[in-house]
Design an enzyme around this catalytic site. Structure first.
Site, mmCIF file in Angstrom:
data_model
loop_
_atom_site.group_PDB
_atom_site.id
_atom_site.type_symbol
_atom_site.label_atom_id
_atom_site.label_comp_id
_atom_site.label_asym_id
_atom_site.label_seq_id
_atom_site.Cartn_x
_atom_site.Cartn_y
_atom_site.Cartn_z
ATOM 1 C CE LYS A 47 7.122 37.260 35.599
ATOM 2 N NZ LYS A 47 6.754 38.666 35.262
ATOM 3 C CG ASN A 70 4.040 33.669 35.396
ATOM 4 O OD1 ASN A 70 2.916 33.554 35.854
ATOM 5 N ND2 ASN A 70 4.427 34.739 34.693
ATOM 6 C CG HIS A 116 1.033 42.050 39.050
ATOM 7 N ND1 HIS A 116 0.088 41.757 38.080
ATOM 8 C CD2 HIS A 116 2.222 41.626 38.564
ATOM 9 C CE1 HIS A 116 0.706 41.168 37.060
ATOM 10 N NE2 HIS A 116 1.989 41.080 37.325
#
Length: 355
Positions: A47, A70, A116
């Site tokens: 990303k 982010n 995560h």
């Protein structure tokens, strides 16, 4: 703050107090901004590169653009764009969890693989977090979804009723990357395809898109070309902190001297195994060095270098013209370095000392 376990988050939910992040604050402020569009990019891997690439394509084409989220640039800290501008936001699952009203003009999901999971009840909840980016969209807005993994394909199927507003990117789609030096490898083929679809949706013509693809320099520590010495190319892919993110770099080059190791996130290198045929020699470092050497020894020649500087010196002696020396550690950096950026900087310094 992990919102699935932190007591403050539980107390807020019990009191019906919303928990929001900076992306939601940006979403709520959009009505007061000059007319603009928003692109949101999420996914487990790729990303940051895709976000930076879309921003570069817009910039090259002369479209006012801001990059944030982010990727490390808080969007609330940046000046508003003029009318017609485009905000390009990299969005982690954490940020999506704290966002309720972000209606992206174009939303992108690259992939979903296990990550995560300490912050979610399970993989299904993690994938559902990514899917919320599309649930927040108006149906008329564009969705771009890579379908190279089962979770992403299921998300695409779940939004198939949106018809022509959804574009899927299948793995292995043919693409000539020869003119794009910073976008090599099959993973960057997907990143580039996603960026092309977004750019076309935003109205860029093909000539402008091609010019941007050719001039994109990539991001630091993500398959970054550090030097070419004596015909040997040195690549810094320090951001590859697990085998899944190291595998695409191995796939990108036919003859690789592979520097790997650090603080392992698992006990295997299975994700990299399909590309061991590209590895001329491996050099292991850090805590995971002995374990990784044992996993590789029956498949490729291995040197247990222990330190990154030593690995660079050995690889310099072994590598031949036309080959690549690749730092793609498949492990975290915290055993020997502050972070992956520090590790990449030490690699660059060691390579520059060879010149």
């Amino acid at each position: 703050m992990p919102t699935n376990t932190h007591p403050l988050a539980a107390a807020a939910r019990a009191a019906s107090v919303p928990i929001v992040g900076d992306i939601e604050l940006f979403a709520q402020a959009r009505a007061a901004l000059p007319p603009h569009r928003v692109v949101g990019i999420t996914g487990t891997n790729g990303k940051s590169t895709t976000t930076a690439l879309i921003h570069h394509l817009l910039d090259t084409a002369g479209v006012p653009a801001r990059m944030g989220g982010n990727i490390g640039l808080p969007i609330l800290a940046q000046a508003p764009l003029p009318e017609g501008g485009v905000y390009v936001l990299e969005l982690s699952s954490y940020q999506i969890d704290l966002t309720q009203t972000l209606d992206c003009d174009v939303a992108v999901l690259l992939n979903v693989t296990p990550d995560h999971l300490d912050r979610y009840a399970g993989f299904e909840d993690y994938a559902a977090s990514k899917a919320r980016l599309f649930a927040m969209q108006s149906p008329r807005h564009r969705a771009v979804i890579g379908t190279g993994d089962a979770a992403s394909a299921a998300i695409a199927q779940g939004f198939a009723h949106r018809g022509e507003t959804i574009t899927t990117i299948a793995p292995g789609t043919p693409l000539d990357q020869s003119r794009w030096p910073s976008l090599q490898g099959p993973h960057n083929a997907q990143n580039a395809l996603a960026a092309i679809v977004v750019a076309e949706a935003l109205g860029l013509d093909r000539a402008a898109i091609e010019a941007g693809l050719e001039t994109f320099n990539g991001l630091p520590h993500r398959m970054e070309r550090v030097a070419t010495l004596g015909g040997v190319t040195w690549i810094d892919d320090s951001k590859a902190t697990n085998p899944e993110s190291a595998a695409p770099a191995l796939a990108a080059f036919p003859r690789v001297h592979w520097i790997l190791g650090g603080r392992a996130k698992g006990d295997d290198l299975d994700a990299c195994a399909p590309h061991f045929g590209n590895v001329v020699r491996a050099y292991t470092i850090g805590e995971a060095g002995p374990r990784f050497a044992a996993l590789l020894r029956d498949r490729v020649p291995v040197d247990e270098a222990e330190t990154l500087e030593h690995a660079v010196r050995i690889a310099a002696a072994e590598a031949r013209r036309g080959e690549v020396v690749l730092l793609s550690p498949a492990a975290a950096s915290f055993d020997q370095f502050r972070d992956y950026e520090h590790r990449g900087t030490v690699f660059r310094t060691a390579v520059e000392a060879l010149a």
